[in-house]
Design an enzyme around this catalytic site. Structure first.
Site, short mmCIF file in Angstrom:
data_model
loop_
_atom_site.label_atom_id
_atom_site.label_comp_id
_atom_site.label_asym_id
_atom_site.label_seq_id
_atom_site.Cartn_x
_atom_site.Cartn_y
_atom_site.Cartn_z
N ASN A 160 34.36 -81.22 10.56
CA ASN A 160 34.48 -79.78 10.83
C ASN A 160 33.13 -79.06 10.97
O ASN A 160 33.10 -77.91 11.36
CB ASN A 160 35.31 -79.11 9.74
CG ASN A 160 34.72 -79.31 8.38
OD1 ASN A 160 34.63 -80.42 7.89
ND2 ASN A 160 34.29 -78.23 7.76
N CYS B 212 34.25 -71.74 4.74
CA CYS B 212 34.48 -71.51 3.30
C CYS B 212 33.20 -71.70 2.49
O CYS B 212 32.92 -70.95 1.57
CB CYS B 212 35.61 -72.36 2.77
SG CYS B 212 35.81 -73.95 3.56
#
Ligand code: PLP
Length: 379
Positions: free
Chosen positions: A137, A322
């Site tokens: 990611n 995040c």
């Protein structure tokens, strides 16, 4: 605005939005209810589940619908009694659940690809689950899952021959790969696979875990026994229908998407190379999702770059959204051996539907201007 953060979130596609619409206020019935309108909702839900399953080459009843990839990843780990191996660059929703078990990290090479020698060394007799994302990611690195699966098959056969009944399974988080790769669980050789609506132009808060027949999971959520008892709670009908519609659309556009992003990322790279600070393009550009352009401007502070880019309405991130929001150093960039200075100057540019040649050129021009200003400020 120019949005270059499609790895963090994608806008819901028009088709998905239209498909979801009736299930909020008109066909709102609980799919478990006994009357006809509810049964129609059940049929639409199961149909959508089949579509998602077919998109990964599985059957409807091989899927557990979850509240997203995080839950699907957590559920996958529930099969472990002894030990698991996870790639050092996994998303936090894999790494942090692994920490609740006896676990070890598999090292990656400098280009972000799995270190197969390290994997072979760590593939001990008590390992029950190996978790390696199909595509990372932060770097977009595409891992050689079929090779990993074949090493796991050999270990399975060794155990069988030795009369050892400890099972071993391969799990992969395919969240980032769904727009660019033709995902098929048999071809990949995975026993469990996570998919994520939010990354494929479907609604957020929906995902699924594929599992092969011999996998035995323990539910994380108990209640009315939905999803074959593996995930209780009234079904998110609209969400699943939106996910299925978006995933099917993505599947239909895989080739076109790849070509489009290859061209745009090339333009982006070429333009960034003309800037004041020589960029380092991160990861393996050969084994990388076509829409990813992770880049470092060593010596600069990515947090400041992001802030200045935001002023110009260019939205990018530093690695995982995040981790970035908590100001943490990226474990992925550390795992590929970047220096602190290189990590500090790293941006993740991820392209998608909202980009075209014109806005990519514009974005590159703005990034080059901001990089130049920051470079001169630091001199
Ligand atoms: N796995 C990967 C690879 C991701 O990129 C993400 C989202 O950023 C997740 C899992 C978590 O997805 P969600 O927040 O939708 O549960």
């Amino acid at each position: 605005m120019i949005y270059l953060d499609h790895a963090a979130a994608t806008p819901v596609s028009k088709k998905a939005l239209t498909a979801m619409q009736p299930y909020f206020a008109d066909d709102f019935f609980n799919p478990s209810a006994a009357y006809l309108p509810a049964k129609k909702v059940r049929a639409a839900y199961e149909d959508a589940k089949s579509t998602i399953a077919h998109c990964v080459g599985a059957k409807n009843n091989d899927l557990v619908i979850t509240s997203g990839a995080t839950e699907a990843n957590n559920l996958a780990f529930s099969l472990i009694k002894k030990k698991c191996l996870v790639l050092a660059t996994e998303h936090d929703s894999v790494l942090n659940v692994a920490k609740n078990y006896n676990y070890e990290e598999i090292a990656v090479l400098k280009n972000g690809l799995v270190d197969l020698n390290d994997f072979k060394k760590k593939l001990s007799a008590d390992v029950e689950l190996v978790s390696v994302a199909l595509a990372n990611n932060e770097l977009g690195t595409i891992q050689p899952l079929a090779e990993i699966a074949s090493l796991i098959r050999a270990e399975r056969e060794r155990r069988l021959a030795a009369g050892d009944k400890t099972p071993i399974f391969l799990h992969s988080d395919a969240s980032q790969a769904m727009n660019l790769l033709d995902i098929n669980v048999s071809r990949l050789g995975v026993d469990l696979l996570t998919v994520n609506s939010a990354k494929v132009y479907g609604p957020k808060g929906v995902g699924a875990l594929y599992l092969s027949h011999d996998v035995r999971l323990k539910p994380l959520i108990f209640g009315g026994g939905q999803e074959n008892g593996l995930r209780s709670g009234t079904e998110n009908v609209a969400g699943v229908i939106g996910f299925a519609t978006a995933f099917r659309e993505a599947k239909e556009h895989l080739n076109g998407n790849r070509k489009k992003y290859e061209k745009l990322v090339k333009i982006l790279r070429d333009e960034l190379k003309k800037g004041t600070v020589e960029p380092i393009f991160l990861g393996s550009t050969k084994h990388q999702l076509a829409n990813f352009c992770p880049v470092s401007f060593p010596g600069l502070d990515a947090e400041r770059l992001i802030f200045k880019l935001e002023e110009a309405e260019v939205y990018v991130s530093t690695g995982a959204a995040c981790a970035a929001s908590k100001g943490q150093k990226s474990h992925t960039l550390a795992a590929i051996g970047l220096t602190d200075e290189e990590i500090a100057g790293s941006l993740r540019l991820s392209l998608g539907e909202l980009n075209d040649e014109e806005n990519i050129k514009q974005a590159a021009e703005i990034i080059n201007r901001v990089v130049k200003e920051e470079y001169e400020r630091r001199k």
